[in-house]
Design an enzyme around this catalytic site. Structure first.
Site, PDB file in Angstrom:
ATOM      1  N   ASN A  59       0.835  -1.204   0.000  1.00  0.00           N
ATOM      2  CA  ASN A  59       0.000   0.000   0.000  1.00  0.00           C
ATOM      3  C   ASN A  59       0.869   1.252   0.000  1.00  0.00           C
ATOM      4  O   ASN A  59       1.633   1.453  -0.948  1.00  0.00           O
ATOM      5  CB  ASN A  59      -1.093  -0.020   1.079  1.00  0.00           C
ATOM      6  CG  ASN A  59      -0.659  -0.273   2.491  1.00  0.00           C
ATOM      7  OD1 ASN A  59      -0.371  -1.406   2.871  1.00  0.00           O
ATOM      8  ND2 ASN A  59      -0.640   0.762   3.305  1.00  0.00           N
ATOM      9  N   ASP A  60       0.827   2.113   0.994  1.00  0.00           N
ATOM     10  CA  ASP A  60       1.391   3.456   0.919  1.00  0.00           C
ATOM     11  C   ASP A  60       2.848   3.514   0.443  1.00  0.00           C
ATOM     12  O   ASP A  60       3.688   2.753   0.928  1.00  0.00           O
ATOM     13  CB  ASP A  60       1.381   4.117   2.309  1.00  0.00           C
ATOM     14  CG  ASP A  60       0.015   4.137   2.952  1.00  0.00           C
ATOM     15  OD1 ASP A  60      -0.958   3.735   2.307  1.00  0.00           O
ATOM     16  OD2 ASP A  60      -0.058   4.574   4.115  1.00  0.00           O
TER      17      ASP A  60
END
Length: 853
Positions: A59-60
């Site tokens: 993710n991020d």
């Protein structure tokens, strides 16, 4: 790094439907089938010019820093699976922001902590003492999530070999305020004070704090910013950087990026920003002035002391408008005058509707204020639970035994449950006295319950389901599966709620086949259980009961528009476009069918007007208006003072359900950011990095001077088809209401529509028919971005990859990033115009090489 990511029930707490039902026999099964048989990076849906890890969850983006010719991309990564968990920092490097080399895991979770999001710097002056002046260390500043307490604090790790190996600092954490919602530090060197500057989020307070340090170890609070702008979700992954306005070095403004989830402009996750000034200690956003909604004819303002001709059902709305907050309710504000509709009578447990008389639509927009719970209307739901459809009951779990069903593990016990189990929230919605409930001894137990074989001789399999949201394809599912020839061909999961609701599979294509039902609980984390009852074959599809808190517009008996609250007692403006229904009879219905948390709705000031009212979210500024651009942060130390930004190309609404394997998660194209004065206002703009053109192997296929009227047609011809494309197009407005391009067109009406609406002055992407869209209720839809034509022209830059589109409109002030999951055979590109004609001045299409070749 979202607070909700710690516990799966929080991650998906706002999903409106009760069961996600995936037809895995169709396109959504393709990646699993393809992964074993294809070469790396050529799996179904694998991006060809966006970074993805070879396998597992991402993710991020984290730790974006440039050092010795390399752009470093760290990222939230699960080294042990294809769903969120065991958060660590993955690592990749690039020399051009296009071609990436995936490196070994950088920072790993351990028994004490998970490594949440953060940033990285080069400590040129060795202020930390982690390196030497000749070999300055690279230092990562990350949020350490303490597994024992849930506390989030800021910690350090360092590398002296260009980020290849890392050592966690023994003095961690370096900044701990005792909070569980304190995360995502973005650190940079602030030259005027010769000190380090940290921008970090107090996520649930909708605040950003600024700290300073001389050595990255000792931090002092300088100021805080917020709440401001959109606050309908947690604030995360902040970033702060200066940019020259219109390229003028004597006019520098600061940009504060604050990512928000949920509550973004397109729903769910998004990246908002503020433009302002920073004096070394404090950020001050530019004053955008107060908002004045458009005037119009008041339809209902709830000021008369009663509901007038509006009618109620149930008890939620009481006998008359409320004068504000009701007993047990928090402060209610944002309504006009003295009265409003408030369904908190008797708390969240009451349900009911409030319906207007029929009226004739004669104005362009219906504006109103709405607040309360975020429980959207789901098409196909019904207001009341009727009797089950007629059919053959495979199992009703009555009589105290599982009958011929077989169990493994310890989650199911020796017999069906009779309702709520010890320490469990109240279970409701089941029929009779028995049900499957795997909360036996809490979420820690696992197992499976499998039916005897049966023949599919009706059109639908209906069943009641509740419990945890861990779909098939995640590492530890809680799911009901339909097995044919030993293969999962349909599946459903709960939605992190104890109330059971109907789910249904269309099995007409499986008629005559032998099948089994398997109920699987393989999860020991939060919401690691499942509730199931009344599994049956029927020729009638069972309709789930509505759990909405919404304001609906009804035309010809159908709900054509719907709006919901944002889990806030503050009312905000919303608007329905009434133009398609001019002259028709319509009704407004305010609905509360939810008895769980935030199970109420607030409404006021229904006004017929000629222009739409804008909500706080619509008035906020967004770096991207699509569904799939989140946790956007920028690189430090980029050559030439450039500011490049990248975002996670996903949305927490459905991030764990997208049909990709063996990886899940992609990063956007890195974008060069700028501040430009557009329509009299300073806006943050973006464009793809220039180095992306290195993937254009040949001259483009091009066309000029085409007029299109009321039709869709191939853009140029077979040469313009493809799955990985870079398209530039300029249109001259004529009289078409909507026009643009359709990409990834294929059989069965598959298409992703990229258009411009001249009636609303909006760029839009419609992925309703883009391919596999049924894996989550919030995935299909239309995303819109405000965009004014310039000199009667609209310019578009469109990047099409195997599972995404990124659309840059105008000067880059209107950007929409959306994932798509089309049939791999769908490669068509068409130009279209609706309700009139448009001139395509020029279109150029480049086929892009793969970065994996």
């Amino acid at each position: 790094m979202s607070s909700g990511r710690v516990s799966p029930h929080a991650r998906t707490r706002l999903i409106a439907t009760v069961a996600t039902v995936c037809a895995l026999s169709a396109a959504s099964l393709a990646p699993q089938a393809a992964a074993a048989d294809t070469s790396p990076y050529s799996e179904t849906y694998r991006p060809q010019f966006h970074f993805t890890p070879a396998k597992n969850w991402m993710n991020d983006p984290n730790g974006l820093v440039y050092y010795k010719g390399e752009y470093h991309l760290f990222y939230q990564y699960n080294p042990n699976g294809n769903s969120w968990g065991d958060m660590s920092w993955g690592h990749a490097v690039s020399r051009d922001l296009v071609h990436w080399e995936e490196l070994p895991l950088a920072l790993s979770h351990d028994d004490e902590e998970m490594v949440f999001s953060g940033s990285a710097v080069v400590d040129w002056n060795n202020t930390t003492g982690f390196g030497t002046p000749k070999n300055p260390p690279m230092v990562a500043i990350y949020t350490s999530y303490a597994k024992s307490t849930g506390t989030q604090a800021q910690s350090l790790a360092y590398s002296t070999d260009r980020g290849r190996t890392w050592t966690k600092y023994q003095g961690n954490p370096v900044l701990d305020i005792g909070s569980r919602e304190f995360r995502d530090p973005k650190v940079q060197w602030y030259a005027p004070t010769k000190s380090w500057l940290m921008t970090v989020s107090l996520s649930t307070e909708h605040k950003v704090q600024f700290y300073s340090s001389k050595n990255l170890k000792d931090w002092k609070l300088q100021s805080e910013f917020g709440p401001a702008g959109a606050t309908g979700g947690v604030w995360e992954c902040p970033d702060l950087f200066p940019l020259a306005v219109d390229g003028d070095p004597d006019n520098v403004k600061w940009v504060l990026v604050v990512n928000i989830n949920p509550g973004g402009i397109a729903g769910g996750s998004a990246a908002q920003y503020f433009v302002g000034d920073f004096d070394g200690k404090k950020f001050t956003a530019e004053d955008k002035g107060t908002y004045t909604p458009p005037t119009g004819t008041v339809v209902q303002d709830f000021e008369s002391g009663d509901f007038g001709a509006w009618t109620t059902t149930g008890t939620a709305f009481g006998q008359a408008p409320a004068a504000g907050a009701l007993d047990g309710q928090g402060t209610v504000d944002g309504f006009d005058g003295k009265g409003l509709a408030n369904s908190f009578h008797a708390g969240d447990g009451a349900t009911g509707t409030l319906t207007s008389p029929e009226f004739t639509v004669d104005r362009r927009y219906l504006n109103f204020k709405v607040g309360g719970g975020r429980h959207a209307h789901v098409p196909g739901t019904v207001m009341e639970q009727g009797p089950p459809p007629e059919g053959t009951v495979l199992a009703d779990f009555e009589g105290g035994t599982y009958g011929g069903w077989t169990t493994t593990g310890d989650a199911f016990g020796t017999a069906p449950a009779t309702g709520t189990l010890p320490n469990q929230q109240e279970v409701s919605g089941f029929l009779g006295d028995g049900l499957v409930n795997t909360y036996l001894n809490g979420d820690s137990t696992t197992g499976a319950l499998t039916s005897p074989e049966f023949t599919i001789d009706k059109d639908h399999v209906n069943f009641l389901i509740g419990g945890g949201n861990h779909p098939v394809g995640s590492d530890n599912p809680t799911a009901v599966e339909l097995l044919v020839d030993g293969q999962v061909v349909r599946s459903a999961t709960g939605q992190d709620a104890e109330a059971l609701n109907w789910a249904s599979w269309d099995v007409r294509d499986l008629a005559g086949k032998k099948a089994r039902i398997k109920i699987v609980d393989d999860n020991t984390g939060g919401w690691g259980h499942l509730n199931v009852d009344h599994i049956m074959l029927s020729d009638t599809q069972a309709k789930p009961v509505s759990q909405e808190t919404s304001v609906n517009l009804i035309v010809d008996g159908q709900i054509v528009h719907s709006a919901t609250g944002s889990n806030s007692e503050t009312l905000d403006w919303a608007s329905f476009d009434m133009r398609p229904y001019t002259g028709k009879k319509a009704q407004i219905q305010v609905v509360d069918m939810n008895t769980a948390g935030w199970g109420h709705i607030l409404a006021d000031q229904f006004t017929a007007a000629d222009t739409p009212a804008l909500s706080v979210v619509q008035r906020a500024d967004w770096a991207d208006y699509g569904k799939d651009y989140y946790a956007a942060v920028s690189w430090e130390n980029a050559p030439g003072g450039k500011r490049y930004m990248i975002g996670w190309m996903n949305n927490w609404d459905y991030s764990g359900a997208i049909p990709t394997s063996p990886w899940r998660g992609a990063q956007s194209i890195p974008r060069e950011m700028a501040l430009r004065t557009i329509d009299g206002r300073v806006r943050l703009t973006s464009k793809p990095v220039n180095s992306l053109t290195s993937l254009r192997p040949k001259l483009p296929v091009s066309t000029t001077g085409i007029t299109v009227k009321n039709t869709s047609q191939p853009l140029i011809g077979p040469a313009a088809k493809g799955k990985a494309l870079d398209i530039e197009a300029t249109f001259s407005l004529k009289d078409a209401d909507r026009f643009g391009l359709k990409v990834r067109t294929g059989t069965g009406g598959e298409e992703t529509v990229i258009g411009y609406d001249t009636t609303t002055h909006e760029l839009y992407v419609d992925r309703t028919h883009s391919g596999a869209v049924d894996f989550h209720s919030t995935f299909p839809g239309v995303q819109r971005a405000p965009l004014q034509a310039k000199n009667g022209k609209v310019k578009l830059r469109i990047l099409v990859d195997w599972s995404s589109v990124e659309v840059f409109g105008g000067s880059g002030e209107a950007v929409i990033t959306d994932q798509i999951f089309p049939d791999p055979a769908g490669e068509g590109v068409q130009v279209f115009a609706e309700n009139g004609s448009v001139k395509l001045d020029q279109a150029r299409v480049w086929h892009l090489d793969s970065i994996h070749d």
